[in-house]
Motif scaffolding. Sequence first.
Motif, PDB file in Angstrom:
ATOM      1  N   ALA A 156       0.843  -1.205   0.000  1.00  0.00           N
ATOM      2  CA  ALA A 156       0.000   0.000   0.000  1.00  0.00           C
ATOM      3  C   ALA A 156       0.875   1.250   0.000  1.00  0.00           C
ATOM      4  N   LYS A 157       1.973   1.177   0.756  1.00  0.00           N
ATOM      5  CA  LYS A 157       2.867   2.343   0.846  1.00  0.00           C
ATOM      6  C   LYS A 157       3.479   2.667  -0.504  1.00  0.00           C
ATOM      7  N   ASN A 158       3.808   1.618  -1.244  1.00  0.00           N
ATOM      8  CA  ASN A 158       4.488   1.795  -2.520  1.00  0.00           C
ATOM      9  C   ASN A 158       3.530   2.174  -3.656  1.00  0.00           C
ATOM     10  N   ALA A 159       2.223   1.936  -3.434  1.00  0.00           N
ATOM     11  CA  ALA A 159       1.241   2.163  -4.508  1.00  0.00           C
ATOM     12  C   ALA A 159       1.016   3.651  -4.743  1.00  0.00           C
ATOM     13  N   ASP A 160       0.430   3.975  -5.907  1.00  0.00           N
ATOM     14  CA  ASP A 160       0.062   5.368  -6.164  1.00  0.00           C
ATOM     15  C   ASP A 160      -1.228   5.710  -5.435  1.00  0.00           C
ATOM     16  N   ALA A 161      -2.120   4.724  -5.335  1.00  0.00           N
ATOM     17  CA  ALA A 161      -3.414   4.983  -4.698  1.00  0.00           C
ATOM     18  C   ALA A 161      -3.986   3.673  -4.174  1.00  0.00           C
ATOM     19  N   LEU A 162      -5.048   3.785  -3.360  1.00  0.00           N
ATOM     20  CA  LEU A 162      -5.633   2.587  -2.732  1.00  0.00           C
ATOM     21  C   LEU A 162      -7.133   2.521  -2.995  1.00  0.00           C
ATOM     22  N   LEU A 163      -7.645   1.287  -2.988  1.00  0.00           N
ATOM     23  CA  LEU A 163      -9.095   1.098  -2.941  1.00  0.00           C
ATOM     24  C   LEU A 163      -9.376   0.294  -1.684  1.00  0.00           C
ATOM     25  N   LEU A 164     -10.148   0.869  -0.765  1.00  0.00           N
ATOM     26  CA  LEU A 164     -10.471   0.170   0.474  1.00  0.00           C
ATOM     27  C   LEU A 164     -11.767  -0.596   0.233  1.00  0.00           C
ATOM     28  N   VAL A 165     -11.691  -1.927   0.280  1.00  0.00           N
ATOM     29  CA  VAL A 165     -12.854  -2.751  -0.054  1.00  0.00           C
ATOM     30  C   VAL A 165     -13.556  -3.175   1.240  1.00  0.00           C
ATOM     31  N   LEU A 166     -14.822  -2.750   1.379  1.00  0.00           N
ATOM     32  CA  LEU A 166     -15.588  -3.085   2.586  1.00  0.00           C
ATOM     33  C   LEU A 166     -16.662  -4.107   2.228  1.00  0.00           C
ATOM     34  N   ASP A 167     -16.874  -5.053   3.126  1.00  0.00           N
ATOM     35  CA  ASP A 167     -17.883  -6.101   2.925  1.00  0.00           C
ATOM     36  C   ASP A 167     -19.267  -5.508   3.212  1.00  0.00           C
ATOM     37  N   GLY A 168     -20.098  -5.420   2.164  1.00  0.00           N
ATOM     38  CA  GLY A 168     -21.419  -4.804   2.300  1.00  0.00           C
ATOM     39  C   GLY A 168     -22.362  -5.560   3.220  1.00  0.00           C
ATOM     40  N   SER A 169     -22.035  -6.823   3.540  1.00  0.00           N
ATOM     41  CA  SER A 169     -22.947  -7.594   4.390  1.00  0.00           C
ATOM     42  C   SER A 169     -22.601  -7.417   5.874  1.00  0.00           C
ATOM     43  N   LYS A 170     -21.562  -6.604   6.159  1.00  0.00           N
ATOM     44  CA  LYS A 170     -21.133  -6.417   7.555  1.00  0.00           C
ATOM     45  C   LYS A 170     -21.110  -4.920   7.893  1.00  0.00           C
ATOM     46  N   PRO A 171     -21.047  -4.569   9.203  1.00  0.00           N
ATOM     47  CA  PRO A 171     -20.984  -3.136   9.536  1.00  0.00           C
ATOM     48  C   PRO A 171     -19.804  -2.463   8.836  1.00  0.00           C
ATOM     49  N   LEU A 172     -20.109  -1.385   8.119  1.00  0.00           N
ATOM     50  CA  LEU A 172     -19.089  -0.775   7.262  1.00  0.00           C
ATOM     51  C   LEU A 172     -18.083   0.083   8.029  1.00  0.00           C
ATOM     52  N   LEU A 173     -18.605   0.883   8.976  1.00  0.00           N
ATOM     53  CA  LEU A 173     -17.702   1.827   9.660  1.00  0.00           C
ATOM     54  C   LEU A 173     -16.612   1.124  10.451  1.00  0.00           C
ATOM     55  N   GLU A 174     -16.980  -0.013  11.049  1.00  0.00           N
ATOM     56  CA  GLU A 174     -15.964  -0.752  11.836  1.00  0.00           C
ATOM     57  C   GLU A 174     -14.836  -1.227  10.940  1.00  0.00           C
ATOM     58  N   GLN A 175     -15.213  -1.751   9.757  1.00  0.00           N
ATOM     59  CA  GLN A 175     -14.170  -2.220   8.830  1.00  0.00           C
ATOM     60  C   GLN A 175     -13.276  -1.059   8.409  1.00  0.00           C
ATOM     61  N   LEU A 176     -13.937   0.080   8.097  1.00  0.00           N
ATOM     62  CA  LEU A 176     -13.163   1.231   7.642  1.00  0.00           C
ATOM     63  C   LEU A 176     -12.196   1.688   8.733  1.00  0.00           C
ATOM     64  N   LYS A 177     -12.684   1.695   9.981  1.00  0.00           N
ATOM     65  CA  LYS A 177     -11.829   2.139  11.089  1.00  0.00           C
ATOM     66  C   LYS A 177     -10.597   1.250  11.204  1.00  0.00           C
ATOM     67  N   THR A 178     -10.806  -0.065  11.106  1.00  0.00           N
ATOM     68  CA  THR A 178      -9.657  -0.985  11.196  1.00  0.00           C
ATOM     69  C   THR A 178      -8.654  -0.679  10.089  1.00  0.00           C
ATOM     70  N   LEU A 179      -9.153  -0.516   8.863  1.00  0.00           N
ATOM     71  CA  LEU A 179      -8.233  -0.268   7.745  1.00  0.00           C
ATOM     72  C   LEU A 179      -7.480   1.049   7.944  1.00  0.00           C
ATOM     73  N   ILE A 180      -8.224   2.093   8.351  1.00  0.00           N
ATOM     74  CA  ILE A 180      -7.573   3.408   8.542  1.00  0.00           C
ATOM     75  C   ILE A 180      -6.526   3.325   9.658  1.00  0.00           C
ATOM     76  N   ASN A 181      -6.863   2.637  10.752  1.00  0.00           N
ATOM     77  CA  ASN A 181      -5.906   2.519  11.871  1.00  0.00           C
ATOM     78  C   ASN A 181      -4.633   1.814  11.428  1.00  0.00           C
ATOM     79  N   GLU A 182      -4.793   0.733  10.680  1.00  0.00           N
ATOM     80  CA  GLU A 182      -3.614  -0.020  10.251  1.00  0.00           C
ATOM     81  C   GLU A 182      -2.776   0.807   9.266  1.00  0.00           C
ATOM     82  N   LEU A 183      -3.451   1.539   8.381  1.00  0.00           N
ATOM     83  CA  LEU A 183      -2.711   2.375   7.427  1.00  0.00           C
ATOM     84  C   LEU A 183      -1.974   3.492   8.164  1.00  0.00           C
ATOM     85  N   GLU A 184      -2.672   4.091   9.148  1.00  0.00           N
ATOM     86  CA  GLU A 184      -2.013   5.187   9.890  1.00  0.00           C
ATOM     87  C   GLU A 184      -0.828   4.669  10.689  1.00  0.00           C
ATOM     88  N   ALA A 185      -0.938   3.426  11.159  1.00  0.00           N
ATOM     89  CA  ALA A 185       0.172   2.863  11.938  1.00  0.00           C
ATOM     90  C   ALA A 185       1.430   2.708  11.088  1.00  0.00           C
TER      91      ALA A 185
END
Length: 384
Positions: A156-185
Amino acid sequence: MPANLPAEAKAKWLKVMEARTPEEKLKALQEFLSAVPKHKGTEKLVMQVRRQIATLKREIEIRRKKRVGRGERFFIEKSGDLQVVLIGEPNSGKSAFFTALTRAKSPSSPAPFTTKKPIPGAVCCDGVIVQLIDTPSIIRGASQGALRGNKVLALAKNADALLLVLDGSKPLLEQLKTLINELEAVGLSIRKPRAIVAIERRSCGGIVILGELENCSPSDVCRLLREYRIYNALVKIEGRARLEDIEESILNPLSYKPAAIIVAKADLVSRDEVNRLKTAVGSIPIFEFSLSRSFNFEPICRYLIRELGLIRVYTRNPKTGEVEKRPVLVKRGASVSDVAKLIHSRIYKSLKYAKVWSKRFKFNPQRVGRDFRLEDGDIVELVC
Ligand SMILES: Nc1nc2c(ncn2[C@@H]2O[C@H](COP(=O)(O)OP(=O)(O)OP(=O)(O)O)[C@@H](O)[C@H]2O)c(=O)[nH]1
Ligand SMILES: [Mg+2]
């Protein structure tokens, strides 16, 4: 330890002293900091703890980079015009999305962790070739190496851009938070900052500021940097930076990675969930994908190109009059001679003028000089 700290903060300080690993210490320091009341009397302490946090983060990052270097390599060489990496939790629908868009195959199954290695594919939009990379899923703790998530984050660091893929059958915000936290880390932010501040430390020369400041003066910046024991540095600012932006870039330097959100399995998503997500993410665009519907990649491609500060310029052959289907991607603000330089040094040297066809002109084409600034979608014929 100042005696006037509340008992909660003191207890948290004990945890700092008990921490055994840098990661534990970082967490304990962050918790301690949030328990310290912020007023004049604690100013120095807060500053000192923030410095410790910044140093620890740097150390952890250096160790993480060394760890990423070991074992099997996940690196995929860039090809095409842009490299875009898919990031998502297990079973979120990355491989189904990837396979629907590219000619490459990446097995998709109800079992989580089907994808074991990154797989490259390509999508073409308006002549721009986007290299899309399907990846193994990441989970909370990926940045610390959980399930080799650190390798995916390195992609992800080396890429030009990212697509964050969230599972529509599950709570979306929680998934997004996990992805954002890991990226920020790992130092990545998908939120466009008000100003991009880069502080390059130097061995001499004092503090040099390049760029614009808002609500503060160069001497305020120098004072702030001195508090962090930075006496010699080049401070590069894109946009208009406030003092807090400069401090943020010292304590928690994040680099902006343009991203869009894909809500996969859109046939299963609840509208309430999507609306909540839209409110939470603000200007980051959300696209819905379902295996049962066709999907248009062009709006994503256009958005990412814009966010990367690029424009598409199409060249016209002076002999045949044919316009190239594949554009040249150049930085916004690029001139005719910048495009000529990219094409061939000989053309750059002998360039006399150019003919430009553009939506902004009343009459097309127009004859322009070497320094003429091009815009997205312009057609240019270079005359030598
Ligand atoms: N209903 C529905 N199911 C889907 C859709 N897209 C994917 N799936 C199912 O969701 C499951 C997971 O999809 P994958 O594409 O393998 O997900 P992934 O993110 O690549 O998962 P891993 O690589 O295993 O971590 C599979 O059983 C797919 O058939 C969709 O649009 N609608
Ligand atoms: Mg997969």
